[in-house]
Each structure stands twice: as C-alpha cells, then as structure tokens.
Design an enzyme around this catalytic site. Structure first.
Site, PDB file in Angstrom:
ATOM      1  N   HIS A  43      -1.084  10.824  -2.225  1.00  0.00           N
ATOM      2  CA  HIS A  43      -2.398  10.387  -1.739  1.00  0.00           C
ATOM      3  C   HIS A  43      -3.378  11.534  -1.558  1.00  0.00           C
ATOM      4  O   HIS A  43      -4.500  11.495  -2.022  1.00  0.00           O
ATOM      5  CB  HIS A  43      -2.256   9.616  -0.419  1.00  0.00           C
ATOM      6  CG  HIS A  43      -3.574   9.160   0.118  1.00  0.00           C
ATOM      7  ND1 HIS A  43      -4.338   9.934   0.967  1.00  0.00           N
ATOM      8  CD2 HIS A  43      -4.287   8.041  -0.119  1.00  0.00           C
ATOM      9  CE1 HIS A  43      -5.459   9.293   1.244  1.00  0.00           C
ATOM     10  NE2 HIS A  43      -5.454   8.136   0.610  1.00  0.00           N
ATOM     11  N   HIS A  59       0.823  -1.209   0.000  1.00  0.00           N
ATOM     12  CA  HIS A  59       0.000   0.000   0.000  1.00  0.00           C
ATOM     13  C   HIS A  59       0.858   1.260   0.000  1.00  0.00           C
ATOM     14  O   HIS A  59       1.588   1.502   0.958  1.00  0.00           O
ATOM     15  CB  HIS A  59      -0.880  -0.036   1.254  1.00  0.00           C
ATOM     16  CG  HIS A  59      -1.884   1.047   1.354  1.00  0.00           C
ATOM     17  ND1 HIS A  59      -1.999   1.856   2.459  1.00  0.00           N
ATOM     18  CD2 HIS A  59      -2.850   1.447   0.494  1.00  0.00           C
ATOM     19  CE1 HIS A  59      -2.995   2.696   2.285  1.00  0.00           C
ATOM     20  NE2 HIS A  59      -3.529   2.473   1.099  1.00  0.00           N
TER      21      HIS A  59
HETATM   22  O1  G3P Z   1      -5.980   0.192  -2.040  1.00  0.00           O
HETATM   23  C1  G3P Z   1      -7.071   0.926  -1.640  1.00  0.00           C
HETATM   24  C2  G3P Z   1      -6.726   1.970  -0.639  1.00  0.00           C
HETATM   25  O2  G3P Z   1      -5.507   2.535  -0.978  1.00  0.00           O
HETATM   26  C3  G3P Z   1      -7.806   2.992  -0.590  1.00  0.00           C
HETATM   27  O3  G3P Z   1      -7.637   3.934   0.419  1.00  0.00           O
HETATM   28  O4  G3P Z   1      -7.226   6.181   1.207  1.00  0.00           O
HETATM   29  O5  G3P Z   1      -5.413   4.517   1.242  1.00  0.00           O
HETATM   30  O6  G3P Z   1      -6.163   5.457  -0.900  1.00  0.00           O
HETATM   31  P1  G3P Z   1      -6.561   5.077   0.483  1.00  0.00           P
HETATM   32 CA    CA Z   2      -4.855   4.263  -2.367  1.00  0.00          CA
END
Ligand code: G3P
Ligand code: CA
Length: 237
Positions: free
Chosen positions: A46, A4
């Site tokens: 992000h 992630h």
């Molecule tokens: O992989 C999905 C996840 O990344 C969605 O949430 O807020 O971390 O982008 P966020």
């Molecule tokens: Ca994400």
C-alpha cells in the site's frame, strides 16, 4: 463485496495470506495496491515506503524486487505470519484466479510505467479484474489502453467535498472510468442516486461496521469494500 487488501482485518494486508483468507471466507473480489520496484516489477504494497508493513525501511520505488522480497511482510502483525513476502502482482493474481476477481489499485504517481507493467501482468494472469486508481494520469492511461476493463475512479471525502459531486462525476466520465468509487463516509442515498443517474455504479470504501453495510446496501450501493469480508458476507447474506 470487496476484501480490502485481502482479509486485512485478520491477516497482514496485501500478502498472499490475506488474499487466501479472503478467498476462503468467500469474498467475491479481493483488492490489492500496486507500486513498481526500482527494476520495474509491479509489487503489492500500500504505502510508498516499506516501513509500516515490513521489517525494512525505504522507498519501494528505490528498491529492487530482490531487495523487496528479502523483507518480512507479515511478522509486524503477529508472529505466526512471519515469513510472508511482499507479493508480486503476478502472484496475487495467481492466488485469486478462478476463486475471486481482483480490484487492482494502481497507486497514484506510478504513471504510464506502472500502468504498462500492471496491464502486462493482468494480461499474463488468468484472474478477472477491475482496475482502480486515484491518479488522473493512471485512470486516463488505463482507459486508453484497455477500455474493455472495468475501471474505477477513486475519490476521497475531502476531494469530493472540495470539487462537489457533479464535477467529480464529470471528471470520472471524462477520464474514461466505468464506475465511481468514493470514500464511504462521503456517501448517502443522494450520492448513489446521482451517480446512477450519470450511468455509474458506485463502489464504496472502506466499511467495517455491519449497520453501515446494511444502510449502504439498502441505499442501492453496488459494491462495498471492507477489511472484514466474513462480517460483510454474514451481514449482507
Ligand atoms: O479500494 C479503495 C481503497 O483501497 C482506497 O484507499 O488508501 O486503502 O488504498 P487505500
Ligand atoms: Ca487500495
């Protein structure tokens, strides 16, 4: 297993340092988040603002690529990461090409401009990708433009609770998604079974607890997104 924002538990999220570390650790997939700069370049970050993850302030969409590239995107985490830049999507794809596949998240609100610019980068790059988004407009546009690409429908716990599983799965199908990607704490074996019955693999986010990883894997989940790819690889080996 999907790293992630890269190996973001150990390196600054959404930087080349985090992507390289995830690849070194053996992540099969590396996730990143994409916004457009004011001059139309897909940039990996992000938040809508640069404030949390750089030494600057302001909205990504109001800054040019040159202004964004002048920021330090690593020193906020630890001094040794000082000098990391906000990558372009092209750079992120190049860092992973031939080593890992990418989950490219097009942030909600980017609309067709973000979809078009990101697909152009994906088509220039040599990295295998899945694309994911929370945005109905972005998911529909992606499905229409590239029905061949794996496309994930992201849904948070609150939205899933509000609409219910059946409606959420129907919305994912209607928008052309090929897999269902809920927030992990909304998921149990019943959710996985229902999605599978609807023909959708399930990719959950974000799990950093080894016992939870094991439980989800045992319940038949198809992919787990984590900030700790090394832990996930050890746990799920
Ligand atoms: O992989 C999905 C996840 O990344 C969605 O949430 O807020 O971390 O982008 P966020
Ligand atoms: Ca994400």
């Amino acid at each position: 297993m999907v790293a992630h924002r890269g190996a973001s538990g150990e390196a600054p999220e959404n930087t080349l340092a985090a992507f390289r570390l995830a690849v070194e650790q053996g992540a099969q997939y590396v996730e990143c988040d994409v916004h457009l700069s004011s001059d139309g370049v897909p940039v990996v970050i992000h938040d809508e603002k640069v404030d949390r993850t750089t030494n600057g302030t302001g909205e990504v969409a109001r800054m040019t690529l040159a202004e964004l590239r002048a920021l330090d995107a690593g020193g906020w985490l630890r001094p040794e990461f000082g000098g990391e830049k906000l990558p372009t999507l092209d750079e992120a794809l190049a860092a992973c090409a031939g080593k890992a596949r990418m989950f490219v998240e097009l942030k909600r609100g980017g609309g067709e401009a973000l979809v078009e610019a990101s697909l152009a980068a994906i088509e220039r790059g040599r990295c295998e990708v899945a694309v994911i988004s929370f945005g109905p407009e972005e998911v529909r546009a992606l499905a229409a433009r590239r029905p061949d690409l794996p496309l994930g429908f992201l849904i948070g716990r609150a939205t899933l609770a509000q609409h219910g599983l059946e409606r959420a799965l129907a919305a994912a199908r209607e928008r052309g998604a090929s897999f269902f990607s809920p927030q992990q704490d909304a998921v149990d074996a019943g959710v996985i079974e229902a999605a599978h019955a609807a023909g959708m693999p399930v990719s959950v986010w974000t799990v950093d607890d080894a016992a939870r990883m094991t439980g989800l894997a045992g319940a038949g989940v198809d992919a787990i997104t984590t900030n700790l790819p090394a832990l996930a690889l050890r746990t799920l080996a």
